[in-house]
Structure formats: structure tokens, C-alpha cells
Design a protein around this motif. Structure first.
Motif, short mmCIF file in Angstrom:
data_model
loop_
_atom_site.label_atom_id
_atom_site.label_comp_id
_atom_site.label_asym_id
_atom_site.label_seq_id
_atom_site.Cartn_x
_atom_site.Cartn_y
_atom_site.Cartn_z
N UNK A 13 0.85 -1.19 0.00
CA UNK A 13 0.00 0.00 0.00
C UNK A 13 0.88 1.24 0.00
N UNK A 14 0.49 2.25 -0.77
CA UNK A 14 1.16 3.56 -0.76
C UNK A 14 0.16 4.62 -0.29
N UNK A 15 0.57 5.39 0.68
CA UNK A 15 -0.27 6.47 1.19
C UNK A 15 0.05 7.76 0.43
N UNK A 16 -0.99 8.47 -0.04
CA UNK A 16 -0.81 9.72 -0.79
C UNK A 16 -1.61 10.84 -0.12
N UNK A 17 -1.16 12.08 -0.37
CA UNK A 17 -1.85 13.23 0.19
C UNK A 17 -2.89 13.75 -0.81
#
Length: 292
Positions: A13-17
Motif C-alpha cells: 500500500x502507498x499512502x498519498x496526500x
């Protein structure tokens, strides 16, 4: 995503703003059980909020619940953000594991079979693996029943694999073998002389019968004219020694490199000593019958 009750499942998983740029944050997870309230479908408390850095992070979950249940994991880096949905299906427990309901927590998970303890096998229910003794065999009978053997025939099993998954029992076998205690050849492979491995063979190798007939006649003639006795004296001792070496060939000789001494020992035991096909479809019973 598919998994088993109580088994660890993971994905990247990649967290983005808000600008869609990678950003470290805490990822919150909520379960959508599709209206199922009993028995409970739960996560470990520590897995409901996990930290993700600026690169892809691995999210791990242990989901407890009944078999054949479909649910959704709702992932979000802020409670107010629109969540990412991951669909999960809980499969029936794999062979060797049974579904157990905890009386204290009410959670359902796949636990290790009691049969493992009787054979001294260490089982890890969290990832579905078992740790076996060096030369034992563990697998499935009819693809559904758990089967164990304390000893696997020499060269048949891969002794370097100690920890394995019952979902891939074939990984335990050497040289193209499969089945109960690796006793069969895989697919269209055939048993060969001079080795315990299975190879692709052709019926054209039956032409070697002429060579065997000539060599057999020459051997009998040599024993007769030289008046040799193989049941006593020095010759008997050498043959007995060669028998012991042949039986333990997997210990004394490498199976990947052809050793000239191994060929000589095999010849003394009336074996070829070199990998050689005979005909397509030959199995171990045929091989033993032809040797004797």
C-alpha cells in the motif's frame, strides 16, 4: 484477495496526500462484514491502524471469521477521506487445519491438526506452514486428507526443505517426483535406470535390450570360465561392501554430478550406474521387476 480464517494476509500500500503525492501517514482499516454479525468477523487491534512511509509499505492482516465469507477492508489515511476498498474472501481451512471457535474471544480461526503433535511436526497456523523432521514426508492423500510418513525413501524427498506449505506439497519431492512419499513420476515423466529421478523417455530405448542380452551372456560366461565364486572369499567381501555403498549412495555420492566410483559400485551391484531411459511410462514397480 483470498485467505483463511486467522491466517496472515498481506499486500503493498502507498499512502498519498491530497495532491496525490506519496506521503507518510497512518492507514486506518475498518471491516465491512456485509451485514454478518454472528459469528464475529474481526481484526487484530494493532492492525486497525498501521504506519506507512513514503514508499510502498506492507499491510498485514489476520482476519478472524467463518469460512466462505466475503467481506471488505476499507483503508484510509484519514477518517474523513474516501476509503480504498479491498475485497477479501475467507476460504475453507486447508488440509491439516481445522476451524476452531475461541470460547474467550468468540473468534474463529484455522488451527493446526492434533496429528502434527503426534508426529513431532511443528505447525504455524498464522502462515499455514509446517516444520518437518529432516527425512519425513508430509502431504495430502487424494488432495484432501493429511498424510504423514516418518521416513521418505532415499533420494525421493528434498532434505534441504524443512519448512513447507501444504498448499504446495510437491515442493518436497526430488527429481520430477510427486504423490505419496514422492512415489510417482510427475506428468509424462518416467522412472529411469541408474537413478531415482524421473525423466522424459521414449520407447526407442527398448533397443538397449540387445546390449543387455549380450552383456548378461558375457557375465555368465566369465563367471563359468574363471570359476569364480561370489558367495565366499575376497570377492564376496567386495560385493558385500559394494552393496552397502549402493544402498547409501545418496549419502556418499552427489546426485547432481556423475561420479566414476559410483558407476563402478553400481556395476558390481548389476546396476547401470548412469541415468538411462528404458521405455516411456516405466514406474518403480516395473523397474524393480526388470532388475530382478
Amino acid at each position: 484477495v483470498t485467505t483463511y480464517p486467522g491466517r496472515t494476509v498481506s499486500f503493498q500500500v502507498t499512502s498519498v496526500d491530497d495532491g496525490n503525492s506519496p506521503s507518510p501517514s497512518v492507514v486506518y482499516t475498518v471491516i465491512d462484514t456485509n451485514g454478518i454479525t454472528s459469528p464475529k468477523i474481526t481484526l487484530r487491534p494493532t492492525q486497525k491502524a498501521q504506519w506507512i512511509g513514503t514508499v510502498c509499505g506492507k499491510m498485514e492482516y489476520q482476519i478472524y471469521g467463518p469460512e466462505m465469507t466475503s467481506l471488505k477492508l476499507l483503508l484510509s489515511n484519514l477518517p474523513s477521506n474516501f476509503p480504498t476498498v479491498v475485497e477479501v474472501k475467507l476460504l475453507p481451512c486447508s488440509p491439516g487445519f481445522t476451524l476452531v471457535l475461541s470460547n474467550s474471544t468468540g473468534e474463529m480461526e484455522c488451527n493446526c491438526s492434533e496429528l502434527f503433535n503426534k508426529f513431532g511436526v511443528v505447525c504455524d497456523a498464522s502462515d499455514g506452514t509446517v516444520t518437518r523432521n529432516k527425512n519425513s514426508w508430509i502431504g495430502l492423500y487424494n488432495n484432501s486428507l493429511l498424510a504423514l510418513a516418518s521416513n521418505c525413501p532415499l533420494d525421493y524427498c528434498n532434505t534441504t526443505i524443512i519448512k513447507l506449505s501444504l498448499a504446495r506439497p510437491g515442493d518436497l519431492c526430488n527429481g520430477g517426483r510427486t504423490g505419496i512419499i514422492c512415489g510417482h513420476c510427475h506428468g509424462n515423466l518416467s522412472v529411469i535406470f541408474g537413478s531415482s529421478q524421473c525423466k522424459v523417455c521414449s520407447d526407442m530405448w527398448l533397443m538397449t535390450l540387445v546390449m543387455f542380452a549380450v552383456l548378461g551372456a558375457l557375465l555368465v560366461a566369465a563367471l563359468f570360465f574363471l570359476n569364480l565364486t561370489v558367495t565366499q572369499g575376497t570377492l564376496y567381501g567386495l560385493i558385500f561392501y559394494a552393496n552397502i555403498i549402493q544402498v547409501n549412495s545418496s549419502i556418499f555420492f552427489s546426485q547432481s554430478i556423475l561420479n566414476p566410483l559410483q558407476v563402478i559400485v553400481s556395476f558390481v551391484n548389476l546396476d547401470l550406474g548412469i541415468p538411462l531411459c528404458f521405455y516411456d511410462g516405466m514406474d518403480d514397480a516395473d523397474k524393480v521387476g526388470l532388475q530382478f
